[in-house]
Scaffold this active site. Sequence first.
Site, PDB file in Angstrom:
ATOM      1  N   ARG A 123       0.665  -1.162   0.073  1.00  0.00           N
ATOM      2  CA  ARG A 123      -0.059   0.042   0.184  1.00  0.00           C
ATOM      3  C   ARG A 123       1.036   1.194   0.093  1.00  0.00           C
ATOM      4  NH1 ARG A 123      -0.552   4.789   2.756  1.00  0.00           N
ATOM      5  NH2 ARG A 123       0.026   3.475   4.623  1.00  0.00           N
ATOM      6  N   ASP A 124       1.648   1.519   1.011  1.00  0.00           N
ATOM      7  CA  ASP A 124       2.466   2.789   1.140  1.00  0.00           C
ATOM      8  C   ASP A 124       3.440   2.731   0.183  1.00  0.00           C
ATOM      9  OD1 ASP A 124       3.241   5.170   2.331  1.00  0.00           O
ATOM     10  OD2 ASP A 124       3.640   4.310   4.377  1.00  0.00           O
ATOM     11  N   HIS A 160       4.013   3.786  12.919  1.00  0.00           N
ATOM     12  CA  HIS A 160       4.308   3.601  11.309  1.00  0.00           C
ATOM     13  C   HIS A 160       5.443   4.809  10.826  1.00  0.00           C
ATOM     14  CE1 HIS A 160       2.819   3.523   7.163  1.00  0.00           C
ATOM     15  NE2 HIS A 160       3.277   4.592   7.239  1.00  0.00           N
ATOM     16  N   HIS A 217       8.629   6.556   8.714  1.00  0.00           N
ATOM     17  CA  HIS A 217       9.119   6.789   7.580  1.00  0.00           C
ATOM     18  C   HIS A 217      10.708   7.281   8.055  1.00  0.00           C
ATOM     19  CE1 HIS A 217       5.818   6.461   4.462  1.00  0.00           C
ATOM     20  NE2 HIS A 217       5.339   6.493   5.585  1.00  0.00           N
ATOM     21  N   CYS A 273       4.208   9.942   1.262  1.00  0.00           N
ATOM     22  CA  CYS A 273       2.936  10.155   1.081  1.00  0.00           C
ATOM     23  C   CYS A 273       2.669  11.012  -0.126  1.00  0.00           C
ATOM     24  CB  CYS A 273       2.548  10.923   2.197  1.00  0.00           C
ATOM     25  SG  CYS A 273       0.960  11.613   2.554  1.00  0.00           S
ATOM     26  N   ASN A 287       9.304   4.614   4.108  1.00  0.00           N
ATOM     27  CA  ASN A 287       9.454   3.842   5.213  1.00  0.00           C
ATOM     28  C   ASN A 287      10.702   3.454   5.634  1.00  0.00           C
ATOM     29  OD1 ASN A 287       6.543   3.169   4.161  1.00  0.00           O
ATOM     30  ND2 ASN A 287       6.307   3.387   6.408  1.00  0.00           N
TER      31      ASN A 287
HETATM   32 ZN    ZN Z   1       3.293   5.790   5.594  1.00  0.00          ZN
END
Ligand code: ZN
Length: 301
Positions: free
Chosen positions: A15-16, A207, A209, A240, A249
């Site tokens: 996803r990210d 979470h 980065h 993002c 990340n």
């Molecule tokens: Zn993220």
Amino acid sequence: MKLPKQVEVIEVCPRDGFQNIKEAIPTATKIEIIDRLVECGFGVIEATSFVHPKAIPQMADAAEVLQTVKKKHGNRAQFVALAPNLFGAKKAIENGADGITYVISASEDHNLANTKQTIAQSVAALEEVCKIKGSTKVRLAVATSFDCPFAGKVPVEKVVSLVDAALNAGTDEIVLADTIGTATPLQVEELLGTLSRQYPDFPFVLHIHDTDGMGLANVVTAMNLGITRFETAAFGLGGCPFAPGAAGNIATEDLVHMLHKMDIATGLQYDKIVETAHYIEESLHISPVGHMSRVACSIKN
Ligand code: ZN
């Protein structure tokens, strides 16, 4: 240091990571990468995002990806999907997500940029999501928990009041996101120290980065405060689309390498994660972002 014996790593690359790649990734490649991540031993994988395809065209195949991986691996791993609004959350439930990652930013400016809603509107929608969730787990990702690309440092009280509202609404899990990857260990200590005093034993997820290179230092700080659940992305992909300048990340292989070297168990197969990172490199034609995939490359060559 007070370090845990065991840590859970949640993999968010599909996803990210993928959402930040402009070139369309074939659905079959996405599924192949998720297949490999399941083989690495991840119990929870964030597989996709039910965001409007006009906002992030890369995620237009969300339903197909989620349904396919659930069918193949539903007995081995849980698949969560991101939703920026009530419509996306309904889609995630319809398509069989085990969990919904619903996103609200602690910073008003970022929330408007990311979701086109005020925080109050987003919280009202979260309350609706909790009403319809059934057996699906609702996770709130608090974006910009530390710094906002538009407004600077986010006051701890803003995060705490959003967490209060989310837990009152019936949210099952809270993910604190360093969306732009600029938090320092002192900021992590300030926020997690405050939250763990207020909610002792609540299993917050971090979470992270790594824009400014403090990601692993932040993990160690968080573990010292009792946090044992972290979200990272294989190969260090991520970012993002609505936070200018945000980098990837922490690379999952870097985190797992550090944890295993510190005798902290993850249940994951490190070698397979590195292999997956190299598969990502070859299939998506991108250069290594994390440390350990490069180290493994240089040893191999
Ligand atoms: Zn993220």
